[in-house]
Design an enzyme around this catalytic site. Structure first.
Site, short mmCIF file in Angstrom:
data_model
loop_
_atom_site.label_atom_id
_atom_site.label_comp_id
_atom_site.label_asym_id
_atom_site.label_seq_id
_atom_site.Cartn_x
_atom_site.Cartn_y
_atom_site.Cartn_z
N HIS A 317 38.02 45.74 45.00
CA HIS A 317 37.28 44.67 45.67
C HIS A 317 36.03 44.25 44.90
O HIS A 317 35.61 44.92 43.94
CB HIS A 317 36.88 45.10 47.09
CG HIS A 317 35.98 46.31 47.15
ND1 HIS A 317 34.62 46.22 47.25
CD2 HIS A 317 36.27 47.64 47.14
CE1 HIS A 317 34.09 47.43 47.31
NE2 HIS A 317 35.07 48.31 47.23
N CYS A 336 37.36 53.77 46.78
CA CYS A 336 37.89 52.48 46.35
C CYS A 336 37.22 52.06 45.04
O CYS A 336 36.25 52.68 44.60
CB CYS A 336 37.67 51.43 47.43
SG CYS A 336 38.65 51.73 48.92
#
Length: 417
Positions: A317, A336
């Site tokens: 992201h 992440c």
């Protein structure tokens, strides 16, 4: 330590040579100097020949068959270095940099010569001249450090890892390379976790390379082999339970307005919204709720989320905290992967998806609306762990063994400093 005149003489003679070669080339040199962000360090171009081998930068993918061959050569090279006694430790007692004249530059020169970063023809002296500066920068690039030419604590620590340990690191990672190289496909995304780096690879060539932020030591980014099947423009962020327990609940105990100020809403298991003021934050009961942050500039994923099936629920992201990409050690996420200049990567991923060129993608971000996009021709994505490899003759890359998977504590430099 005293300042040496050698740097100024080296730079002046290089400029004079350019003038003799011709007016146009001299103007180019002067222009480059005036525009340089580090004016005065003329050595970057002139003294590249002081290293024994080629440039560090490469478009060769980390997990290519060529990389395997070059890494095998590197193993042989380091076996030779170890067989000849390795290298001496460089005293890490002072900040050595361009212009300094100091006895400690002598062991530094010897160390750089052994690893091939400095040519034997540069000679042995106490002067930290432009040849040594270029060699230190090359060493720093090979170790994933900022190439500033200055001998700081991270550079000293990387330089003073004994040669037998570096050889073992190469041998361990060669096995990882052999297992995966050539099997990742013609078009794929690679996240190398220790390097905190993303490669977009096509036809055995790196077409995009991105700085990344990966998981902390206590919240490690997992190994993943999947396919990117969805891009979400202006995503909602659903906080993982681990973050709720470790971060959000403690923050709410300190500041009852934290959720409201962060545009995070609370939902019960039945989907109904819950007023945070009705929750007892002195316990961990809030972990049973879903914490969802609305799209927007302050969203934890900022403009875009890259989705793929993963048993660990990880994804890639954007981030509103762009300053984190400038950190030396980018192990700062909860597992992440945050990607710098992620819009370039998303544009490449969506290349075969009709109606989603760069212009349309940027326009969708500006609307602020949550927009899922299904990827036509899902792109393979691989999160892999490689801390040592080679992409050319003598171009041996080393990174911190951040998660301690290489089996030697001396390779976990970050956690030791």
């Amino acid at each position: 330590m005293r300042t040496s005149r050698r740097f100024f003489l080296t730079g002046a003679s290089a400029l004079a040579a350019a003038v003799v070669a011709g007016h146009a080339s001299a103007q180019d040199v002067i222009g480059d100097i005036l525009k340089s962000s580090t004016r005065g360090n003329w050595d970057d171009q002139f003294d590249a020949r002081a290293s024994e081998t080629g440039k560090v930068a490469s478009t060769l993918p980390i997990f290519s068959l060529q990389t395997v061959a070059f890494t095998e050569q590197a193993v042989a090279q380091y076996q030779g270095i170890v067989g000849q006694g390795g290298w001496e430790q460089v005293p890490a007692t002072k900040k050595l940099q361009l212009g300094v004249d100091d006895p400690d530059v002598v062991p530094l020169r010897k160390r750089l010569m052994v690893s091939g970063d400095l040519s034997q023809s540069a000679g042995i002296s106490t002067a930290f001249d432009s040849y040594v500066d270029s060699a230190v920068k090359r060493f720093q690039l090979r170790h994933g450090l900022p190439a500033d030419g200055s001998m700081g604590k991270y550079t000293y620590s990387a330089m003073n890892v004994p040669a037998p340990i570096r050889l073992g690191q190469l041998q361990t990672n060669l096995q990882r390379l052999r297992e995966k190289a050539g099997t990742l496909g013609d078009r794929y995304v690679l996240v190398d976790i220790p390097a905190a780096q993303v490669e977009a690879v096509e036809n055995d060539r790196v077409v995009l390379r991105h700085t990344a932020i990966v998981g902390k030591i206590d919240r490690q980014t997992p190994i993943v082999n999947s396919k990117i099947n969805e891009i979400i423009v202006n995503p909602y962020w659903n906080a993982p339970v681990s973050i709720v327990r470790k971060d959000i609940i403690p923050l709410m105990r300190k500041d009852p307005n934290y959720l409201k100020d962060s545009h995070i809403r609370l939902f019960a298991p039945d989907g109904s919204e819950v007023d945070p003021m009705t929750v007892d934050w002195s316990t961990d009961d809030a972990a049973k709720y879903r914490f969802r942050q609305d799209p927007g500039a302050g969203n934890a994923m900022a403009s875009v989320k890259i989705n793929f099936p993963s048993p660990d629920g990880v994804y890639m992201h954007d981030t509103p905290q762009q300053s984190l990409f400038g950190k030396l050690m980018r192990f700062d996420s909860s597992g992440c992967v945050r990607v710098q200049n992620v819009r370039d990567l998303v544009t490449w991923i969506l290349r075969d998806t009709p109606g989603w060129d760069r212009q349309h993608f940027e326009a969708a971000i500006k609307t602020g609306a949550n927009t899922p996009v299904q990827v036509v021709n899902p792109v393979p994505v691989h999160f892999l762990y490689l801390s040592a490899w080679s992409t050319g003759p003598g171009v041996v890359q080393f990174r911190d063994d951040i998660y301690g998977l290489d089996g030697n504590s001396e390779l976990q430099i970050t956690s030791a400093l």
